[in-house]
Motif scaffolding. Structure first.
Motif, PDB file in Angstrom:
ATOM      1  N   LYS A   1       0.923  -1.159  -0.002  1.00  0.00           N
ATOM      2  CA  LYS A   1       0.014   0.006  -0.049  1.00  0.00           C
ATOM      3  C   LYS A   1       0.785   1.307  -0.070  1.00  0.00           C
ATOM      4  O   LYS A   1       0.352   2.283  -0.048  1.00  0.00           O
ATOM      5  N   LYS A   2       2.139   0.946  -0.133  1.00  0.00           N
ATOM      6  CA  LYS A   2       3.272   2.241  -0.150  1.00  0.00           C
ATOM      7  C   LYS A   2       3.384   2.564  -1.429  1.00  0.00           C
ATOM      8  O   LYS A   2       3.267   1.782  -2.338  1.00  0.00           O
ATOM      9  N   PRO A   3       3.868   3.923  -1.615  1.00  0.00           N
ATOM     10  CA  PRO A   3       4.659   4.335  -2.850  1.00  0.00           C
ATOM     11  C   PRO A   3       5.437   3.510  -3.393  1.00  0.00           C
ATOM     12  O   PRO A   3       6.187   2.970  -2.310  1.00  0.00           O
ATOM     13  N   VAL A   4       5.778   3.289  -4.533  1.00  0.00           N
ATOM     14  CA  VAL A   4       6.841   2.431  -4.852  1.00  0.00           C
ATOM     15  C   VAL A   4       7.765   3.303  -5.978  1.00  0.00           C
ATOM     16  O   VAL A   4       7.405   3.961  -6.720  1.00  0.00           O
ATOM     17  N   VAL A   5       9.202   3.199  -5.627  1.00  0.00           N
ATOM     18  CA  VAL A   5      10.051   3.586  -6.675  1.00  0.00           C
ATOM     19  C   VAL A   5      10.677   2.531  -7.298  1.00  0.00           C
ATOM     20  O   VAL A   5      11.386   1.445  -6.601  1.00  0.00           O
ATOM     21  N   LEU A   6      10.591   2.367  -8.602  1.00  0.00           N
ATOM     22  CA  LEU A   6      11.230   1.260  -9.268  1.00  0.00           C
ATOM     23  C   LEU A   6      12.439   1.800 -10.147  1.00  0.00           C
ATOM     24  O   LEU A   6      12.237   2.849 -10.727  1.00  0.00           O
ATOM     25  N   VAL A   7      13.509   1.350  -9.844  1.00  0.00           N
ATOM     26  CA  VAL A   7      14.807   1.749 -10.614  1.00  0.00           C
ATOM     27  C   VAL A   7      15.258   0.635 -11.328  1.00  0.00           C
ATOM     28  O   VAL A   7      15.653  -0.600 -11.119  1.00  0.00           O
ATOM     29  N   PHE A   8      15.446   1.151 -12.873  1.00  0.00           N
ATOM     30  CA  PHE A   8      15.898   0.179 -13.900  1.00  0.00           C
ATOM     31  C   PHE A   8      17.637   0.388 -13.994  1.00  0.00           C
ATOM     32  O   PHE A   8      17.946   1.450 -14.129  1.00  0.00           O
ATOM     33  N   LEU A   9      18.232  -0.699 -13.839  1.00  0.00           N
ATOM     34  CA  LEU A   9      19.860  -0.540 -13.729  1.00  0.00           C
ATOM     35  C   LEU A   9      20.374  -1.650 -14.812  1.00  0.00           C
ATOM     36  O   LEU A   9      19.690  -2.456 -15.326  1.00  0.00           O
ATOM     37  N   SER A  10      21.693  -1.165 -15.243  1.00  0.00           N
ATOM     38  CA  SER A  10      22.466  -1.883 -16.223  1.00  0.00           C
ATOM     39  C   SER A  10      23.740  -1.799 -15.742  1.00  0.00           C
ATOM     40  O   SER A  10      24.192  -1.587 -14.448  1.00  0.00           O
ATOM     41  N   ASP A  11      24.810  -2.660 -16.483  1.00  0.00           N
ATOM     42  CA  ASP A  11      25.942  -2.476 -16.025  1.00  0.00           C
ATOM     43  C   ASP A  11      27.068  -1.425 -16.597  1.00  0.00           C
ATOM     44  O   ASP A  11      28.189  -1.246 -16.540  1.00  0.00           O
ATOM     45  N   ASN A  12      26.260  -0.175 -16.853  1.00  0.00           N
ATOM     46  CA  ASN A  12      26.887   0.973 -17.302  1.00  0.00           C
ATOM     47  C   ASN A  12      27.591   1.868 -15.900  1.00  0.00           C
ATOM     48  O   ASN A  12      26.956   1.440 -14.765  1.00  0.00           O
ATOM     49  N   LYS A  13      28.447   2.594 -16.111  1.00  0.00           N
ATOM     50  CA  LYS A  13      28.677   3.915 -15.058  1.00  0.00           C
ATOM     51  C   LYS A  13      27.631   4.360 -14.211  1.00  0.00           C
ATOM     52  O   LYS A  13      27.669   4.717 -13.339  1.00  0.00           O
ATOM     53  N   ALA A  14      26.880   4.867 -14.987  1.00  0.00           N
ATOM     54  CA  ALA A  14      25.597   5.604 -14.507  1.00  0.00           C
ATOM     55  C   ALA A  14      24.799   4.992 -13.747  1.00  0.00           C
ATOM     56  O   ALA A  14      24.326   5.269 -12.510  1.00  0.00           O
ATOM     57  N   SER A  15      24.640   3.484 -13.915  1.00  0.00           N
ATOM     58  CA  SER A  15      23.837   2.849 -13.258  1.00  0.00           C
ATOM     59  C   SER A  15      24.640   2.311 -11.913  1.00  0.00           C
ATOM     60  O   SER A  15      24.009   2.172 -10.666  1.00  0.00           O
ATOM     61  N   GLY A  16      25.953   2.086 -11.888  1.00  0.00           N
ATOM     62  CA  GLY A  16      26.964   2.194 -10.685  1.00  0.00           C
ATOM     63  C   GLY A  16      26.771   3.412  -9.892  1.00  0.00           C
ATOM     64  O   GLY A  16      26.595   3.033  -8.789  1.00  0.00           O
ATOM     65  N   ARG A  17      26.513   4.470 -10.263  1.00  0.00           N
ATOM     66  CA  ARG A  17      26.394   5.562  -9.346  1.00  0.00           C
ATOM     67  C   ARG A  17      24.935   5.604  -8.782  1.00  0.00           C
ATOM     68  O   ARG A  17      24.739   5.928  -7.644  1.00  0.00           O
ATOM     69  N   GLU A  18      23.926   5.361  -9.446  1.00  0.00           N
ATOM     70  CA  GLU A  18      22.634   5.122  -9.171  1.00  0.00           C
ATOM     71  C   GLU A  18      22.410   4.277  -8.083  1.00  0.00           C
ATOM     72  O   GLU A  18      21.698   4.415  -7.283  1.00  0.00           O
TER      73      GLU A  18
END
Length: 108
Positions: free
Chosen positions: A20-37
């Protein structure tokens, strides 16, 4: 609180449907930006903020969930059915957006 991986459609559906909570869904990959995220997500969940749920998914080009939300690259964060943020830059920016969109009061 921790980031909950949802790398198959069944676990994604279960996590979203059973909250029932709000959901934050994050899509990641093996790139540097995803590492920072990933580091930003760790900091966010380390705060043990139970007002919302954080899910992560390995980005799959053409994946079912990706198609459903029109996600074309990673990292991408979705505040489900409310907002999309592409290429987040900091923990403060993510917290501010979550609080703003979900109209949450800062934790006491």
């Amino acid at each position: 609180m921790s980031v909950i991986p949802v790398n198959d459609d069944t676990s994604f559906a279960a996590e979203v449907a059973n909250t029932k909570k709000p959901v934050v869904l994050v899509f990641l990959s093996d790139n540097k930006a995803s590492g920072r995220e990933s580091e930003v997500l760790k900091q966010l969940t380390d705060a043990d903020d139970s007002r919302f749920k954080v899910l992560s998914r390995n980005f799959i080009e053409g994946g079912t969930v990706e198609k459903a939300f029109d996600v074309r690259s990673a990292p991408t964060a979705l505040l489900l059915q409310i907002d999309t943020i592409v290429g987040l830059s900091s923990l403060d920016a993510l917290k501010s957006k979550i609080n703003s969109v979900f109209k949450l009061e800062p934790p006491v």
